[in-house]
Enzyme design. Structure first.
Site, PDB file in Angstrom:
ATOM      1  N   GLY A 225       4.331  -4.138  -0.443  1.00 44.34           N
ATOM      2  CA  GLY A 225       4.964  -3.511   0.570  1.00 44.34           C
ATOM      3  C   GLY A 225       5.523  -4.597   1.437  1.00 44.34           C
ATOM      4  O   GLY A 225       4.696  -5.456   1.763  1.00 44.34           O
ATOM      5  N   ALA A 226       6.809  -4.895   1.777  1.00 48.28           N
ATOM      6  CA  ALA A 226       7.257  -6.123   2.363  1.00 48.28           C
ATOM      7  C   ALA A 226       8.057  -5.931   3.469  1.00 48.28           C
ATOM      8  O   ALA A 226       9.059  -6.159   3.836  1.00 48.28           O
ATOM      9  CB  ALA A 226       8.156  -6.778   1.356  1.00 48.28           C
ATOM     10  N   GLY A 227       7.375  -5.022   4.500  1.00 54.41           N
ATOM     11  CA  GLY A 227       7.736  -4.613   5.752  1.00 54.41           C
ATOM     12  C   GLY A 227       7.645  -5.821   6.551  1.00 54.41           C
ATOM     13  O   GLY A 227       7.222  -7.002   6.503  1.00 54.41           O
ATOM     14  N   ALA A 228       7.572  -5.521   7.822  1.00 48.09           N
ATOM     15  CA  ALA A 228       6.972  -6.577   8.994  1.00 48.09           C
ATOM     16  C   ALA A 228       5.705  -7.373   8.927  1.00 48.09           C
ATOM     17  O   ALA A 228       5.690  -8.480   8.725  1.00 48.09           O
ATOM     18  CB  ALA A 228       7.342  -5.944  10.252  1.00 48.09           C
TER      19      ALA A 228
ATOM     20  N   LYS B 118      -8.147   0.756  17.447  1.00 55.02           N
ATOM     21  CA  LYS B 118      -6.669   0.728  17.168  1.00 55.02           C
ATOM     22  C   LYS B 118      -6.045   2.226  17.040  1.00 55.02           C
ATOM     23  O   LYS B 118      -4.825   2.428  17.733  1.00 55.02           O
ATOM     24  CB  LYS B 118      -6.434   0.293  15.674  1.00 55.02           C
ATOM     25  CG  LYS B 118      -4.878  -0.096  15.581  1.00 55.02           C
ATOM     26  CD  LYS B 118      -4.105  -0.895  16.068  1.00 55.02           C
ATOM     27  CE  LYS B 118      -2.889  -1.110  15.505  1.00 55.02           C
ATOM     28  NZ  LYS B 118      -2.802  -1.673  14.336  1.00 55.02           N
TER      29      LYS B 118
ATOM     30  N   ASN C 255      -2.755   3.054  19.213  1.00 53.18           N
ATOM     31  CA  ASN C 255      -1.570   3.814  18.651  1.00 53.18           C
ATOM     32  C   ASN C 255      -1.239   5.019  19.198  1.00 53.18           C
ATOM     33  O   ASN C 255      -0.137   5.537  19.406  1.00 53.18           O
ATOM     34  CB  ASN C 255      -1.693   4.228  17.158  1.00 53.18           C
ATOM     35  CG  ASN C 255      -1.380   2.705  16.272  1.00 53.18           C
ATOM     36  OD1 ASN C 255      -0.848   1.997  16.449  1.00 53.18           O
ATOM     37  ND2 ASN C 255      -2.588   2.714  15.289  1.00 53.18           N
TER      38      ASN C 255
ATOM     39  N   ASN D  36       2.479   5.148  20.701  1.00 57.79           N
ATOM     40  CA  ASN D  36       3.389   5.252  19.166  1.00 57.79           C
ATOM     41  C   ASN D  36       4.278   6.690  19.632  1.00 57.79           C
ATOM     42  O   ASN D  36       5.391   6.939  19.831  1.00 57.79           O
ATOM     43  CB  ASN D  36       2.963   5.404  17.957  1.00 57.79           C
ATOM     44  CG  ASN D  36       2.666   3.946  17.570  1.00 57.79           C
ATOM     45  OD1 ASN D  36       3.638   3.372  16.935  1.00 57.79           O
ATOM     46  ND2 ASN D  36       1.567   3.423  17.994  1.00 57.79           N
TER      47      ASN D  36
ATOM     48  N   SER E  62       5.806   0.261  16.489  1.00 57.20           N
ATOM     49  CA  SER E  62       6.222   0.619  15.000  1.00 57.20           C
ATOM     50  C   SER E  62       6.834   1.885  14.902  1.00 57.20           C
ATOM     51  O   SER E  62       7.824   1.753  14.060  1.00 57.20           O
ATOM     52  CB  SER E  62       5.212   0.323  14.059  1.00 57.20           C
ATOM     53  OG  SER E  62       3.941   1.330  14.346  1.00 57.20           O
TER      54      SER E  62
ATOM     55  N   GLU F 168       4.557   8.384  11.318  1.00 54.13           N
ATOM     56  CA  GLU F 168       3.227   8.315  10.831  1.00 54.13           C
ATOM     57  C   GLU F 168       2.301   9.202  11.780  1.00 54.13           C
ATOM     58  O   GLU F 168       1.298   8.812  12.109  1.00 54.13           O
ATOM     59  CB  GLU F 168       2.636   7.119  10.902  1.00 54.13           C
ATOM     60  CG  GLU F 168       3.195   6.007   9.825  1.00 54.13           C
ATOM     61  CD  GLU F 168       2.404   4.552   9.795  1.00 54.13           C
ATOM     62  OE1 GLU F 168       1.641   4.379   9.127  1.00 54.13           O
ATOM     63  OE2 GLU F 168       2.649   3.870  11.060  1.00 54.13           O
TER      64      GLU F 168
END
Length: 327
Positions: free
Chosen positions: A7-10, A204, A208, A212, A273, A285
């Site tokens: 996975g190549a997100g941030a 966390k 979130n 979020n 995010s 999410e």
């Protein structure tokens, strides 16, 4: 170690750049425009240590990447089932898998004894479907305190210090846990090992859940959510509800409410995010960050009325066409 960032997100690009720069053998599982960018120009990361341009091996094929010693799963919670299926060709008997995913993990009731041992959380693991995809001995739990923003495929900005907390899901301090911690530390990322990863998960989750969903409704930054007088009371009510549920499950959140709010405001004018996902018209999410917590609360008969109202409101906002919500 042979390391794959799936996975190549941030967050995925941040880890891939720092680990590769430290000399590790890093490969990235990516797709689409991101894959093409990684193949052509690599990853461009700007963080508090400066600018990093790193070439990495990237592929959309787990078979081409081959067996790996360590796999970081860097995807959003809704994509987990598909990602766990994708990584199967990369697993060998001792492969360590670290899900870098927000919210309550699907393995929360695995690995430890207790009243709900072996239970599944329907909001994120209906009928144990996710648990069946990966035997839990492969897992090391992880909580990431990294704020990063994806400017474009393979281009990431991160303005705050990096911190990763790691822990075996059975709460043992193992040799492999220390090995992974050292690999991350050597990449210039603060890494801590803990004998109770679930405490860190709840810390966390509190961060979130208090930021979020509300950010999607208000479009506010972290600084605004935790400091604006019109929002602070709502944020504090949600924080109190989350802390009560966490305590009922035997977890300890490290910060008192006042310090928690101050730390949140101190993160600055940063978009969450979830707000970034909303603006990109991606699936939110809400299940892992929110509705799974409501499910845990219901198991022990603790009401979370304010949290539920906000989650339902966020769900409604997210279900509307984005063009209409912005007009």
């Amino acid at each position: 170690m042979n390391i794959c960032i799936a996975g190549a997100g941030a967050i995925g690009c941040t880890l891939a750049a720092r680990l590769s720069e430290s000399g590790q053998n890093v490969k990235v599982l990516a797709r689409g425009a991101t894959l093409e960018t990684l193949k052509s120009t690599g990853i461009r990361l700007t963080d508090i240590d400066g600018e990093h341009t790193v070439k990495v091996f990237a592929s959309d094929s787990a078979e081409e990447i081959g067996p790996q010693d360590l796999i970081f799963i860097c995807c959003k919670a809704p994509a987990l089932p598909a990602m766990l299926k994708l990584i199967k060709p990369m697993l060998h008997e001792e492969t360590i898998v670290i899900p870098v995913v927000n919210g309550i993990p699907w393995w929360y009731f695995q690995g430890v004894e207790g009243r709900f041992s072996g239970d599944t959380i329907q909001a994120i693991d209906p009928e144990g479907s996710v648990s069946k995809l990966l035997p839990h001995p492969h897992l090391i739990g992880c909580v990431v305190f990294i704020t990063a923003f994806r400017n474009a495929p393979g281009v990431v900005t991160s303005t705050n210090p990096h911190l990763i907390v790691l822990g075996e899901i059975n709460h043992e301090m193992s040799d492999r846990l220390e090995q992974v911690r050292k690999v991350i530390e050597d990449a210039g990322i603060e890494a801590r090992a803990t004998d109770n990863i679930r405490d860190q998960i709840w810390t966390k989750v509190a961060a979130n859940l208090t930021s979020n969903p509300l950010s999607v409704v208000t479009k506010g930054t972290l600084e605004q959510l935790y400091s604006d007088q019109r929002l602070k009371l709502l944020v504090r009510k949600i924080l109190d509800e989350v802390m009560l549920v966490a305590a009922a499950y035997g977890a300890r959140i490290r910060f008192d409410p006042y310090t928690f709010m101050e730390l949140g405001a101190g993160m600055g004018a940063v978009k969450t995010s979830m707000l970034q996902d909303y603006e990109a018209n991606q699936t939110l999410e809400l299940d892992a960050i929110g509705y799974a917590v409501l499910e845990l609360a219901e198991k022990i008969s603790i009401p979370m009325p304010t949290t539920k109202q906000l989650l339902d409101l966020t769900h409604f906002v997210a279900s509307q066409p984005l063009s209409n919500t912005q007009s």
